[in-house]
Design an enzyme around this catalytic site. Structure first.
Site, PDB file in Angstrom:
ATOM      1  N   GLY A  20       0.788  -1.228   0.000  1.00  0.00           N
ATOM      2  CA  GLY A  20       0.000   0.000   0.000  1.00  0.00           C
ATOM      3  C   GLY A  20       0.818   1.276   0.000  1.00  0.00           C
ATOM      4  O   GLY A  20       0.356   2.307   0.504  1.00  0.00           O
ATOM      5  N   SER A  21       2.005   1.254  -0.597  1.00  0.00           N
ATOM      6  CA  SER A  21       2.802   2.492  -0.591  1.00  0.00           C
ATOM      7  C   SER A  21       2.131   3.569  -1.438  1.00  0.00           C
ATOM      8  O   SER A  21       2.239   4.762  -1.129  1.00  0.00           O
ATOM      9  CB  SER A  21       4.233   2.230  -1.069  1.00  0.00           C
ATOM     10  OG  SER A  21       4.260   1.883  -2.439  1.00  0.00           O
ATOM     11  N   ARG A 101      -6.321  -8.628  -8.541  1.00  0.00           N
ATOM     12  CA  ARG A 101      -7.408  -9.370  -9.194  1.00  0.00           C
ATOM     13  C   ARG A 101      -7.879  -8.579 -10.401  1.00  0.00           C
ATOM     14  O   ARG A 101      -8.020  -7.351 -10.319  1.00  0.00           O
ATOM     15  CB  ARG A 101      -8.606  -9.534  -8.258  1.00  0.00           C
ATOM     16  CG  ARG A 101      -8.260 -10.067  -6.887  1.00  0.00           C
ATOM     17  CD  ARG A 101      -8.213 -11.561  -6.872  1.00  0.00           C
ATOM     18  NE  ARG A 101      -7.932 -12.037  -5.531  1.00  0.00           N
ATOM     19  CZ  ARG A 101      -8.228 -13.245  -5.106  1.00  0.00           C
ATOM     20  NH1 ARG A 101      -8.809 -14.112  -5.913  1.00  0.00           N
ATOM     21  NH2 ARG A 101      -7.932 -13.600  -3.880  1.00  0.00           N
ATOM     22  N   HIS A 119       0.017   1.410 -12.998  1.00  0.00           N
ATOM     23  CA  HIS A 119       0.759   0.243 -13.485  1.00  0.00           C
ATOM     24  C   HIS A 119       2.228   0.626 -13.661  1.00  0.00           C
ATOM     25  O   HIS A 119       2.527   1.692 -14.205  1.00  0.00           O
ATOM     26  CB  HIS A 119       0.169  -0.224 -14.822  1.00  0.00           C
ATOM     27  CG  HIS A 119       0.844  -1.443 -15.353  1.00  0.00           C
ATOM     28  ND1 HIS A 119       0.545  -2.713 -14.886  1.00  0.00           N
ATOM     29  CD2 HIS A 119       1.826  -1.599 -16.278  1.00  0.00           C
ATOM     30  CE1 HIS A 119       1.315  -3.597 -15.516  1.00  0.00           C
ATOM     31  NE2 HIS A 119       2.096  -2.943 -16.367  1.00  0.00           N
ATOM     32  N   ASP A 152     -12.361  -3.585 -19.667  1.00  0.00           N
ATOM     33  CA  ASP A 152     -12.375  -5.031 -19.447  1.00  0.00           C
ATOM     34  C   ASP A 152     -11.149  -5.744 -20.019  1.00  0.00           C
ATOM     35  O   ASP A 152     -11.101  -6.967 -20.053  1.00  0.00           O
ATOM     36  CB  ASP A 152     -13.672  -5.659 -19.988  1.00  0.00           C
ATOM     37  CG  ASP A 152     -13.852  -5.405 -21.474  1.00  0.00           C
ATOM     38  OD1 ASP A 152     -12.971  -4.755 -22.076  1.00  0.00           O
ATOM     39  OD2 ASP A 152     -14.866  -5.849 -22.028  1.00  0.00           O
ATOM     40  N   LEU A 154      -6.853  -6.385 -19.887  1.00  0.00           N
ATOM     41  CA  LEU A 154      -5.795  -6.363 -18.873  1.00  0.00           C
ATOM     42  C   LEU A 154      -4.842  -5.193 -19.136  1.00  0.00           C
ATOM     43  O   LEU A 154      -4.163  -5.149 -20.168  1.00  0.00           O
ATOM     44  CB  LEU A 154      -5.020  -7.692 -18.895  1.00  0.00           C
ATOM     45  CG  LEU A 154      -3.842  -7.764 -17.908  1.00  0.00           C
ATOM     46  CD1 LEU A 154      -4.328  -7.774 -16.468  1.00  0.00           C
ATOM     47  CD2 LEU A 154      -2.976  -8.973 -18.187  1.00  0.00           C
ATOM     48  N   GLU A 184       5.589   6.778  -9.129  1.00  0.00           N
ATOM     49  CA  GLU A 184       4.175   6.436  -8.892  1.00  0.00           C
ATOM     50  C   GLU A 184       3.598   7.288  -7.762  1.00  0.00           C
ATOM     51  O   GLU A 184       2.475   7.781  -7.862  1.00  0.00           O
ATOM     52  CB  GLU A 184       4.041   4.958  -8.499  1.00  0.00           C
ATOM     53  CG  GLU A 184       4.309   3.985  -9.622  1.00  0.00           C
ATOM     54  CD  GLU A 184       4.015   2.546  -9.221  1.00  0.00           C
ATOM     55  OE1 GLU A 184       3.675   1.764 -10.102  1.00  0.00           O
ATOM     56  OE2 GLU A 184       4.125   2.203  -8.026  1.00  0.00           O
TER      57      GLU A 184
HETATM   58  C1  GRF Z   1       2.704  -0.699  -7.817  1.00  0.00           C
HETATM   59  O1  GRF Z   1       3.973  -0.847  -8.381  1.00  0.00           O
HETATM   60  C2  GRF Z   1       1.635  -0.533  -8.855  1.00  0.00           C
HETATM   61  O2  GRF Z   1       2.096   0.071 -10.023  1.00  0.00           O
HETATM   62  C3  GRF Z   1       1.249  -1.973  -9.161  1.00  0.00           C
HETATM   63  O3  GRF Z   1       1.325  -2.627  -7.926  1.00  0.00           O
HETATM   64  C4  GRF Z   1       2.270  -1.979  -7.091  1.00  0.00           C
HETATM   65  C5  GRF Z   1       1.587  -1.663  -5.793  1.00  0.00           C
HETATM   66  O4  GRF Z   1       2.509  -1.209  -4.853  1.00  0.00           O
HETATM   67  N1  GRF Z   1      -0.055  -2.033  -9.778  1.00  0.00           N
HETATM   68  P1  GRF Z   1       2.025  -0.671  -3.435  1.00  0.00           P
HETATM   69  O5  GRF Z   1       1.220  -1.783  -2.792  1.00  0.00           O
HETATM   70  O6  GRF Z   1       1.229   0.570  -3.651  1.00  0.00           O
HETATM   71  O7  GRF Z   1       3.295  -0.414  -2.696  1.00  0.00           O
END
Ligand code: GRF
Length: 204
Positions: A20-21, A101, A119, A152, A154, A184
């Protein structure tokens, strides 16, 4: 189901399966006033996901999906129950931040055009799992991260914003992923703030 209505205080529900960063970065952006929004629910498919701990530390409502038979998707009735929780939370937008999921019809239909995902690659390159490892293996000079609307397919919905990250000599999967995550943590709150202020429109 009716569409939720967007209003002045953007209400976010965050779905994740990991540490959850990205959620933490988003929560910090709200706390420091960089992001004018509030988190109305944090949900996970894993009871012991750190993202739920991080939400509880902040006294935010959490929801854990009941166990499913599948690893990569939720059973329709479990996803329906999740969609109901999200609906009851009053969420305007659903943020997928490491939710492992694939989202199917119950959620896509309930929140059409209101779900976004972060992503760790420059989509459409390197869809799917561990995109930073795919980038290293492919020997590309740069990769990055993408925030996109969810449909829908991926990792295939319309791109909203991307941030570039160079692949450096000597990079390992860990060092590259860490540098992507720095971007991110900046990009996701920025995109959400632009949506909150109308600078980024919702999809048609
Ligand atoms: C991130 O790298 C995001 O791009 C991907 O999953 C990872 C989640 O990281 N979809 P975090 O749990 O937010 O640290």
């Amino acid at each position: 189901m009716l569409q939720p209505s967007m209003n002045s205080s953007l209400k976010l529900a965050v779905l994740g399966s990991g540490r959850g960063s990205n959620f933490t970065a988003l929560a910090q952006a709200i706390e420091t006033g960089l992001l004018q929004a509030r988190v109305c629910l944090v949900a996970s498919d894993l009871a012991d996901a750190v993202i739920l701990e991080e939400a509880r530390k902040r006294s935010l409502p959490t929801y854990h999906c009941p166990p499913s038979r599948f690893k990569t998707k939720l059973e329709p009735e479990i996803e329906e129950a999740l969609a109901n929780q999200l609906w009851k939370s009053g969420a305007d937008l659903i943020v997928l931040a490491g939710f492992m999921r694939v989202i199917k019809e119950p959620l896509l239909k309930a929140f059409a055009g209101r779900i976004l995902n972060i992503h760790p690659s420059l989509l459409p390159a390197f869809k799917g799992l561990a995109a930073w490892k795919q980038a290293l293996k492919a020997g590309v000079a740069e990769t990055g991260c993408t925030v996109h609307w969810v449909d829908d397919s991926l990792d295939g919905g319309p791109v909203i914003r991307q941030s570039r990250v160079p692949v450096l000599p000597g990079d390992t999967a860990e060092t590259l992923h860490q540098r992507i995550q720095v971007q991110e943590h900046r990009l996701l709150p920025e995109v959400l703030q632009h949506i909150a202020t109308g600078k980024i429109p919702l999809p048609e």
